[in-house]
Design an enzyme around this catalytic site. Structure first.
Site, PDB file in Angstrom:
ATOM      1  N   HIS A 179      11.101  38.743  13.864  1.00  0.00           N
ATOM      2  CA  HIS A 179      11.399  40.134  14.208  1.00  0.00           C
ATOM      3  C   HIS A 179      12.912  40.301  14.353  1.00  0.00           C
ATOM      4  O   HIS A 179      13.621  39.353  14.693  1.00  0.00           O
ATOM      5  CB  HIS A 179      10.733  40.519  15.526  1.00  0.00           C
ATOM      6  CG  HIS A 179       9.255  40.686  15.416  1.00  0.00           C
ATOM      7  ND1 HIS A 179       8.509  41.260  16.414  1.00  0.00           N
ATOM      8  CD2 HIS A 179       8.372  40.369  14.435  1.00  0.00           C
ATOM      9  CE1 HIS A 179       7.238  41.278  16.058  1.00  0.00           C
ATOM     10  NE2 HIS A 179       7.132  40.739  14.862  1.00  0.00           N
ATOM     11  N   CYS A 186       9.119  39.700  21.621  1.00  0.00           N
ATOM     12  CA  CYS A 186      10.540  40.030  21.718  1.00  0.00           C
ATOM     13  C   CYS A 186      10.943  40.319  23.160  1.00  0.00           C
ATOM     14  O   CYS A 186      12.034  39.929  23.588  1.00  0.00           O
ATOM     15  CB  CYS A 186      10.859  41.195  20.802  1.00  0.00           C
ATOM     16  SG  CYS A 186      10.601  40.763  19.055  1.00  0.00           S
ATOM     17  N   CYS A 194       8.040  44.305  21.232  1.00  0.00           N
ATOM     18  CA  CYS A 194       6.688  43.793  21.454  1.00  0.00           C
ATOM     19  C   CYS A 194       6.729  42.705  22.528  1.00  0.00           C
ATOM     20  O   CYS A 194       7.787  42.391  23.072  1.00  0.00           O
ATOM     21  CB  CYS A 194       6.131  43.222  20.143  1.00  0.00           C
ATOM     22  SG  CYS A 194       6.987  41.722  19.599  1.00  0.00           S
ATOM     23  N   GLU A 218      14.724  41.623  16.633  1.00  0.00           N
ATOM     24  CA  GLU A 218      15.245  41.255  17.953  1.00  0.00           C
ATOM     25  C   GLU A 218      15.407  39.742  18.083  1.00  0.00           C
ATOM     26  O   GLU A 218      16.403  39.247  18.606  1.00  0.00           O
ATOM     27  CB  GLU A 218      14.321  41.727  19.082  1.00  0.00           C
ATOM     28  CG  GLU A 218      14.061  43.207  19.114  1.00  0.00           C
ATOM     29  CD  GLU A 218      12.766  43.591  18.409  1.00  0.00           C
ATOM     30  OE1 GLU A 218      12.576  43.224  17.225  1.00  0.00           O
ATOM     31  OE2 GLU A 218      11.951  44.269  19.030  1.00  0.00           O
TER      32      GLU A 218
END
Length: 167
Positions: free
Chosen positions: A65, A98, A95, A67
């Site tokens: 991801h 993260c 999420c 992040e």
């Protein structure tokens, strides 16, 4: 991407708007690669330390991801294990994965765009970043350039489903 709980907070600063612009640029770049258009930027003292977009499709790795990528890159660039004096800008509410990394890296501030009622862990589904039992709770500002961030995701998924108005 709407309907998530809204928390009153300060208006975004000029630095917030600039940080979110970097995140949005990265999210837009992801579209041409077939990646879900989520972008992130890590900023320290007005300087972009790291920027990335999702790479889950290309890497065949669900942990890639935006992040996660900027946190890792930022820690390496700053030669540190903590990001207390940094702000993380991301186009979509983080999420669980993260949010956990944000807490562990001790990111000082998190600013995000669109709310994620299905997986958001900063107020939508749960609020991991401000959980009272955790030893680090970053400052959080959500909904910055929310419409633009949500429209980017809506358009991406609508095109993939053949309906530009769907989510």
């Amino acid at each position: 991407m709407t309907g998530a709980p809204r928390r009153a907070g300060p208006a975004p600063s000029e630095e917030d708007l600039l940080g979110m612009e970097v995140a949005l640029r990265n999210a837009r770049a992801a579209v041409s690669l077939g990646e879900v258009p989520v972008g992130a930027a890590l900023v320290r003292a007005g300087t972009v330390v790291a920027a990335a977009h999702n790479e889950t499709v290309a890497a065949r790795d669900p942990t890639r991801h935006a992040e996660m990528l900027v946190i890792g890159e930022g820690l390496r660039a700053l030669e540190s294990d903590r990001l207390l004096d940094c702000a993380l800008y991301v186009t979509l509410e983080p999420c669980a994965q993260c949010a956990g990394a944000i807490v562990l890296a001790k990111v000082g501030r998190v600013v995000f765009g669109a709310w994620d009622p299905k997986a958001g862990m900063v107020g939508s589904l749960h609020d991991l970043l401000r959980h009272p039992r955790l030893n680090h709770r970053p400052e959080v500002l959500g909904g910055v350039r929310e419409t633009e961030c949500a429209d980017l995701l809506r358009d991406f998924f609508g095109t993939r489903r053949g309906n530009p108005d769907s989510l």
